[in-house]
Scaffold this active site. Structure first.
Site, PDB file in Angstrom:
ATOM      1  CG  ASP A  91      -0.337  -0.092   2.532  1.00 15.36           C
ATOM      2  OD1 ASP A  91       0.906  -0.144   2.611  1.00 15.36           O
ATOM      3  OD2 ASP A  91      -1.081  -0.123   3.536  1.00 15.36           O
ATOM      4  CB  SER A  92       4.543   1.738  -0.032  1.00 15.07           C
ATOM      5  OG  SER A  92       4.775   0.586  -0.835  1.00 15.07           O
TER       6      SER A  92
ATOM      7  CE  LYS B 188       3.140  -5.659   3.913  1.00 11.78           C
ATOM      8  NZ  LYS B 188       2.641  -4.604   4.863  1.00 11.78           N
TER       9      LYS B 188
ATOM     10  CG  ASP C 182       0.494  -4.158   2.001  1.00 13.10           C
ATOM     11  OD1 ASP C 182       0.841  -5.158   2.644  1.00 13.10           O
ATOM     12  OD2 ASP C 182       1.200  -3.126   1.940  1.00 13.10           O
TER      13      ASP C 182
ATOM     14  CD  GLU D 238       0.712  -1.526   8.295  1.00  9.81           C
ATOM     15  OE1 GLU D 238       0.408  -0.792   9.273  1.00  9.81           O
ATOM     16  OE2 GLU D 238       1.122  -1.063   7.211  1.00  9.81           O
TER      17      GLU D 238
ATOM     18  CD  GLU E  89       7.953  -0.027   7.588  1.00 16.58           C
ATOM     19  OE1 GLU E  89       8.141   1.094   7.074  1.00 16.58           O
ATOM     20  OE2 GLU E  89       6.953  -0.736   7.344  1.00 16.58           O
TER      21      GLU E  89
END
Length: 275
Positions: A49-50, A118, A88, A120, A187
């Site tokens: 999602d970056s 993925k 993501d 978080e 991270e």
């Protein structure tokens, strides 16, 4: 003559099996051409999602949508023959409930053909990770600095400096690993903490701004390629300086166009029979 057989892509299970054997090579990818270039060299490509910040100029990843992730996931899969591709889950698509997480993970996997998702989060997401993995969704975890939590975590600062913070990241990683994640991204975490987590977990860790002792590494490909000159995070190494190359190419193009040097005769179409 039949076409050569398509090479079998790596799976999340293959990635998990690399722990203790060799480091896992990972990069982000958002488009078909870049995926084609990175694929032969990477074990895992992450449609992160970056992309919200890298491609769309957003201030954070929070505004990224499911449709954006699916569109770029589809693009990346068109360019991949070897690497595992993980997409993501964007902010707001999985935090409400484990059922919501499954619906959106299943949608992404169906519509992109990716190998897993993925998400978080640590202890609070362990039940969701277990729910997903039990239903056939491979999960790549993400602990430490979590960009989707930037509005409540105090910004983009490294984690694990205090004993309490270090202990929390340890608990988060252990919970996600025990819940069935095939690997975990760590991270922006101080090196000793990331190192000890990597040594303690049965599943591989993939570091970004963490420790060389992680079981693999990942960078945002645009950072790795030197496409951004205005800000370079401490953990980034430029393996190329493409920003300057692109800028100079555009300058040369603009000069030739304004001076009517481009297009030349060899770049134009002439009537048939005329040379």
């Amino acid at each position: 003559m039949s076409a050569p057989p398509r090479q079998k892509r790596l799976t999340p299970a293959d990635i998990a099996s690399l722990k203790g054997k060799r480091p896992i090579v990972s990069l982000t990818a958002y488009t078909t051409p870049i995926a084609r270039l990175l694929d032969p060299h990477c074990d895992l490509l992450l449609v992160g999602d970056s992309l919200g910040m890298v491609l769309y100029g957003l201030d954070s990843t929070v505004s990224v949508t499911m449709d954006m992730m699916i569109a770029h996931g589809q693009a990346v899969l068109r360019g991949v023959n070897r690497a595992t591709v993980i997409v993501d889950l964007p902010f707001g698509s999985y935090q409400e409930s484990k059922e919501q997480a499954f619906r959106n993970a299943a949608r992404i996997m169906k519509e992109t053909g990716c190998d897993g998702i993925k998400l978080e989060g640590g202890e609070e997401m362990a039940e969701t990770v277990a729910f997903l993995t039990a239903r056939g969704v491979p999960v790549l975890g993400h602990v430490g600095l979590m960009p989707q939590m930037v509005n409540t975590s105090g910004g983009y600062r490294s984690k694990g400096h205090s004993e309490a913070e270090a202990a929390k990241i340890h608990r988060d990683a252990a919970a996600i690993g025990e819940a069935g994640a095939f690997a975990i991204v760590i991270e922006g975490t101080v090196e000793p903490v990331a190192r000890s987590i990597s040594q303690a977990l049965a599943c591989p860790t993939i570091g970004i701004g963490a420790s060389p002792a992680c079981d693999g590494q990942i960078l945002v490909s645009d950072d790795m390629l030197g496409l951004f000159n205005e800000f370079k995070p401490r953990f980034v190494k430029h393996y190329a300086e493409l920003a300057g190359v692109i800028s100079k190419a555009a300058e040369d193009y603009a000069q030739e166009v304004t001076q009517r040097q481009f297009p030349a005769a060899e770049h134009t179409f002439q009537p048939r029979g005329k040379r």
